[in-house]
Motif scaffolding. Structure first.
Motif, PDB file in Angstrom:
ATOM      1  N   ALA A   1       0.819  -1.218   0.000  1.00  0.00           N
ATOM      2  CA  ALA A   1       0.000   0.000   0.000  1.00  0.00           C
ATOM      3  C   ALA A   1       0.853   1.268   0.000  1.00  0.00           C
ATOM      4  O   ALA A   1       0.613   2.190  -0.786  1.00  0.00           O
ATOM      5  N   ALA A   2       1.869   1.329   0.855  1.00  0.00           N
ATOM      6  CA  ALA A   2       2.706   2.530   0.919  1.00  0.00           C
ATOM      7  C   ALA A   2       3.465   2.731  -0.399  1.00  0.00           C
ATOM      8  O   ALA A   2       3.624   3.865  -0.859  1.00  0.00           O
ATOM      9  N   GLY A   3       3.925   1.658  -1.011  1.00  0.00           N
ATOM     10  CA  GLY A   3       4.634   1.760  -2.288  1.00  0.00           C
ATOM     11  C   GLY A   3       3.739   2.276  -3.399  1.00  0.00           C
ATOM     12  O   GLY A   3       4.145   3.143  -4.190  1.00  0.00           O
ATOM     13  N   LEU A   4       2.516   1.793  -3.452  1.00  0.00           N
ATOM     14  CA  LEU A   4       1.580   2.240  -4.491  1.00  0.00           C
ATOM     15  C   LEU A   4       1.165   3.697  -4.276  1.00  0.00           C
ATOM     16  O   LEU A   4       0.995   4.450  -5.234  1.00  0.00           O
ATOM     17  N   GLN A   5       1.039   4.116  -3.022  1.00  0.00           N
ATOM     18  CA  GLN A   5       0.742   5.529  -2.746  1.00  0.00           C
ATOM     19  C   GLN A   5       1.901   6.415  -3.183  1.00  0.00           C
ATOM     20  O   GLN A   5       1.703   7.486  -3.763  1.00  0.00           O
ATOM     21  N   ALA A   6       3.127   5.970  -2.935  1.00  0.00           N
ATOM     22  CA  ALA A   6       4.304   6.746  -3.342  1.00  0.00           C
ATOM     23  C   ALA A   6       4.380   6.848  -4.863  1.00  0.00           C
ATOM     24  O   ALA A   6       4.719   7.905  -5.408  1.00  0.00           O
ATOM     25  N   VAL A   7       4.061   5.773  -5.567  1.00  0.00           N
ATOM     26  CA  VAL A   7       4.041   5.799  -7.038  1.00  0.00           C
ATOM     27  C   VAL A   7       2.997   6.811  -7.519  1.00  0.00           C
ATOM     28  O   VAL A   7       3.257   7.609  -8.425  1.00  0.00           O
ATOM     29  N   SER A   8       1.830   6.790  -6.911  1.00  0.00           N
ATOM     30  CA  SER A   8       0.779   7.743  -7.296  1.00  0.00           C
ATOM     31  C   SER A   8       1.228   9.185  -7.101  1.00  0.00           C
ATOM     32  O   SER A   8       0.968  10.039  -7.948  1.00  0.00           O
ATOM     33  N   ARG A   9       1.908   9.465  -5.991  1.00  0.00           N
ATOM     34  CA  ARG A   9       2.408  10.820  -5.749  1.00  0.00           C
ATOM     35  C   ARG A   9       3.443  11.223  -6.807  1.00  0.00           C
ATOM     36  O   ARG A   9       3.441  12.348  -7.299  1.00  0.00           O
ATOM     37  N   ALA A  10       4.324  10.299  -7.169  1.00  0.00           N
ATOM     38  CA  ALA A  10       5.343  10.596  -8.180  1.00  0.00           C
ATOM     39  C   ALA A  10       4.699  10.798  -9.555  1.00  0.00           C
ATOM     40  O   ALA A  10       5.111  11.674 -10.315  1.00  0.00           O
ATOM     41  N   LEU A  11       3.680  10.011  -9.864  1.00  0.00           N
ATOM     42  CA  LEU A  11       2.972  10.202 -11.133  1.00  0.00           C
ATOM     43  C   LEU A  11       2.325  11.586 -11.194  1.00  0.00           C
ATOM     44  O   LEU A  11       2.246  12.201 -12.258  1.00  0.00           O
ATOM     45  N   ASP A  12       1.890  12.058 -10.049  1.00  0.00           N
ATOM     46  CA  ASP A  12       1.261  13.376  -9.995  1.00  0.00           C
ATOM     47  C   ASP A  12       2.254  14.486 -10.356  1.00  0.00           C
ATOM     48  O   ASP A  12       1.865  15.506 -10.913  1.00  0.00           O
ATOM     49  N   VAL A  13       3.527  14.273 -10.066  1.00  0.00           N
ATOM     50  CA  VAL A  13       4.562  15.246 -10.446  1.00  0.00           C
ATOM     51  C   VAL A  13       4.567  15.401 -11.972  1.00  0.00           C
ATOM     52  O   VAL A  13       4.625  16.515 -12.495  1.00  0.00           O
ATOM     53  N   PHE A  14       4.465  14.281 -12.688  1.00  0.00           N
ATOM     54  CA  PHE A  14       4.432  14.337 -14.154  1.00  0.00           C
ATOM     55  C   PHE A  14       3.109  14.913 -14.656  1.00  0.00           C
ATOM     56  O   PHE A  14       3.085  15.678 -15.616  1.00  0.00           O
ATOM     57  N   ARG A  15       2.021  14.566 -13.986  1.00  0.00           N
ATOM     58  CA  ARG A  15       0.717  15.090 -14.403  1.00  0.00           C
ATOM     59  C   ARG A  15       0.690  16.615 -14.315  1.00  0.00           C
ATOM     60  O   ARG A  15       0.153  17.287 -15.193  1.00  0.00           O
ATOM     61  N   ARG A  16       1.317  17.158 -13.281  1.00  0.00           N
ATOM     62  CA  ARG A  16       1.353  18.607 -13.095  1.00  0.00           C
ATOM     63  C   ARG A  16       2.463  19.276 -13.908  1.00  0.00           C
ATOM     64  O   ARG A  16       2.554  20.499 -13.935  1.00  0.00           O
ATOM     65  N   GLY A  17       3.334  18.482 -14.536  1.00  0.00           N
ATOM     66  CA  GLY A  17       4.435  19.037 -15.324  1.00  0.00           C
ATOM     67  C   GLY A  17       5.562  19.598 -14.475  1.00  0.00           C
ATOM     68  O   GLY A  17       6.294  20.481 -14.913  1.00  0.00           O
ATOM     69  N   GLU A  18       5.738  19.084 -13.263  1.00  0.00           N
ATOM     70  CA  GLU A  18       6.748  19.597 -12.345  1.00  0.00           C
ATOM     71  C   GLU A  18       8.053  18.805 -12.369  1.00  0.00           C
ATOM     72  O   GLU A  18       8.946  19.057 -11.559  1.00  0.00           O
ATOM     73  N   GLN A  19       8.195  17.865 -13.292  1.00  0.00           N
ATOM     74  CA  GLN A  19       9.432  17.094 -13.423  1.00  0.00           C
ATOM     75  C   GLN A  19      10.514  17.984 -14.034  1.00  0.00           C
ATOM     76  O   GLN A  19      10.206  19.022 -14.605  1.00  0.00           O
ATOM     77  N   PRO A  20      11.788  17.598 -13.889  1.00  0.00           N
ATOM     78  CA  PRO A  20      12.857  18.403 -14.496  1.00  0.00           C
ATOM     79  C   PRO A  20      12.627  18.548 -16.011  1.00  0.00           C
ATOM     80  O   PRO A  20      12.086  17.644 -16.647  1.00  0.00           O
ATOM     81  N   PRO A  21      13.043  19.674 -16.578  1.00  0.00           N
ATOM     82  CA  PRO A  21      12.850  19.903 -18.015  1.00  0.00           C
ATOM     83  C   PRO A  21      13.469  18.787 -18.857  1.00  0.00           C
ATOM     84  O   PRO A  21      14.592  18.360 -18.604  1.00  0.00           O
TER      85      PRO A  21
ATOM     86  N   ARG B   1      -7.291  -7.653  -3.163  1.00  0.00           N
ATOM     87  CA  ARG B   1      -8.108  -6.958  -4.158  1.00  0.00           C
ATOM     88  C   ARG B   1      -7.898  -5.448  -4.141  1.00  0.00           C
ATOM     89  O   ARG B   1      -7.800  -4.811  -5.185  1.00  0.00           O
ATOM     90  N   ALA B   2      -7.806  -4.847  -2.974  1.00  0.00           N
ATOM     91  CA  ALA B   2      -7.638  -3.389  -2.885  1.00  0.00           C
ATOM     92  C   ALA B   2      -6.339  -2.941  -3.574  1.00  0.00           C
ATOM     93  O   ALA B   2      -6.309  -1.909  -4.244  1.00  0.00           O
ATOM     94  N   LEU B   3      -5.268  -3.725  -3.411  1.00  0.00           N
ATOM     95  CA  LEU B   3      -4.005  -3.368  -4.061  1.00  0.00           C
ATOM     96  C   LEU B   3      -4.095  -3.588  -5.574  1.00  0.00           C
ATOM     97  O   LEU B   3      -3.566  -2.788  -6.346  1.00  0.00           O
ATOM     98  N   GLN B   4      -4.770  -4.648  -5.995  1.00  0.00           N
ATOM     99  CA  GLN B   4      -4.969  -4.901  -7.438  1.00  0.00           C
ATOM    100  C   GLN B   4      -5.719  -3.731  -8.083  1.00  0.00           C
ATOM    101  O   GLN B   4      -5.395  -3.304  -9.181  1.00  0.00           O
ATOM    102  N   GLN B   5      -6.736  -3.227  -7.386  1.00  0.00           N
ATOM    103  CA  GLN B   5      -7.501  -2.097  -7.927  1.00  0.00           C
ATOM    104  C   GLN B   5      -6.632  -0.850  -8.039  1.00  0.00           C
ATOM    105  O   GLN B   5      -6.722  -0.103  -9.012  1.00  0.00           O
ATOM    106  N   ARG B   6      -5.794  -0.634  -7.055  1.00  0.00           N
ATOM    107  CA  ARG B   6      -4.879   0.515  -7.078  1.00  0.00           C
ATOM    108  C   ARG B   6      -3.914   0.417  -8.269  1.00  0.00           C
ATOM    109  O   ARG B   6      -3.624   1.400  -8.934  1.00  0.00           O
ATOM    110  N   ILE B   7      -3.419  -0.791  -8.517  1.00  0.00           N
ATOM    111  CA  ILE B   7      -2.515  -1.029  -9.648  1.00  0.00           C
ATOM    112  C   ILE B   7      -3.230  -0.780 -10.972  1.00  0.00           C
ATOM    113  O   ILE B   7      -2.646  -0.218 -11.907  1.00  0.00           O
ATOM    114  N   LYS B   8      -4.484  -1.144 -11.039  1.00  0.00           N
ATOM    115  CA  LYS B   8      -5.272  -0.897 -12.253  1.00  0.00           C
ATOM    116  C   LYS B   8      -5.360   0.605 -12.547  1.00  0.00           C
ATOM    117  O   LYS B   8      -5.233   1.043 -13.685  1.00  0.00           O
TER     118      LYS B   8
END
Length: 176
Positions: free
Chosen positions: A85-105, A124-131
């Protein structure tokens, strides 16, 4: 004047100019291949597995820091997280950096790589998060690998990592 030797400038003539036959060992039509693109493994959290993946499959172990393409570092990232769960939450936060365009140029997210945190099926809850994560980015899964846990990084990589290994070996694709 008749001659069996090819006529014309050398650059227009294929094969040897002396009329000899090319050696069987030499490919008369060499193939030019682009070098593989350098990618960086970046962990969404500590213990994600970037060092192991870099050692086994290649690429640069970026730890938890974004590479800086403007400083000659790789311009492609493989974002790594564990399937707990903590790993998938961290991935989601990092993906949000790209969604907002805040990654290095110039930095591109190539894929998300999820490394199994334990053997067996995920709840099941983790599988849904991965989806959900898979709907936001290309996703690769790395199964639980007992040899890696004990430090045997010379053991063959699991067959499920073949597509990921091919991604690391692929030449860069540039869109205009």
């Amino acid at each position: 004047m008749t001659s069996n030797a090819p006529m014309g400038p050398e650059i227009w003539t294929r094969g040897p100019l002396d009329g000899s036959t090319p050696s069987q060992d030499v490919d008369p039509h060499p193939h030019v291949t682009a070098p593989a693109r350098q990618l960086a493994w970046v962990g969404a959290h500590g213990g994600a597995g970037t060092s192991t993946l870099a050692t086994v499959l290649g690429g640069l172990d970026g730890g938890r820091a974004w590479p800086r393409p403007d400083q000659g570092e790789p311009d492609g990232v493989l974002l790594v997280g564990r399937t707990h769960a903590a790993g998938l939450q961290a991935v989601s936060r990092a993906l949000d950096v790209f969604r907002r365009g805040e990654q290095p140029p110039g930095l591109e997210l190539v894929a998300v790589v999820l490394v199994a945190d334990a053997p067996g099926r995920l709840p099941r809850a983790l599988q849904q998060r991965i989806k959900v994560i898979g709907s936001a980015a290309d996703l690769y899964r790395v199964p639980w690998t007992p040899a890696w846990r004990t430090g045997d990084l010379d053991a063959p990589a699991p067959k499920e990592t073949a597509a990921l290994a091919a991604l690391l070996a692929a030449p860069p694709v540039r869109m205009s």
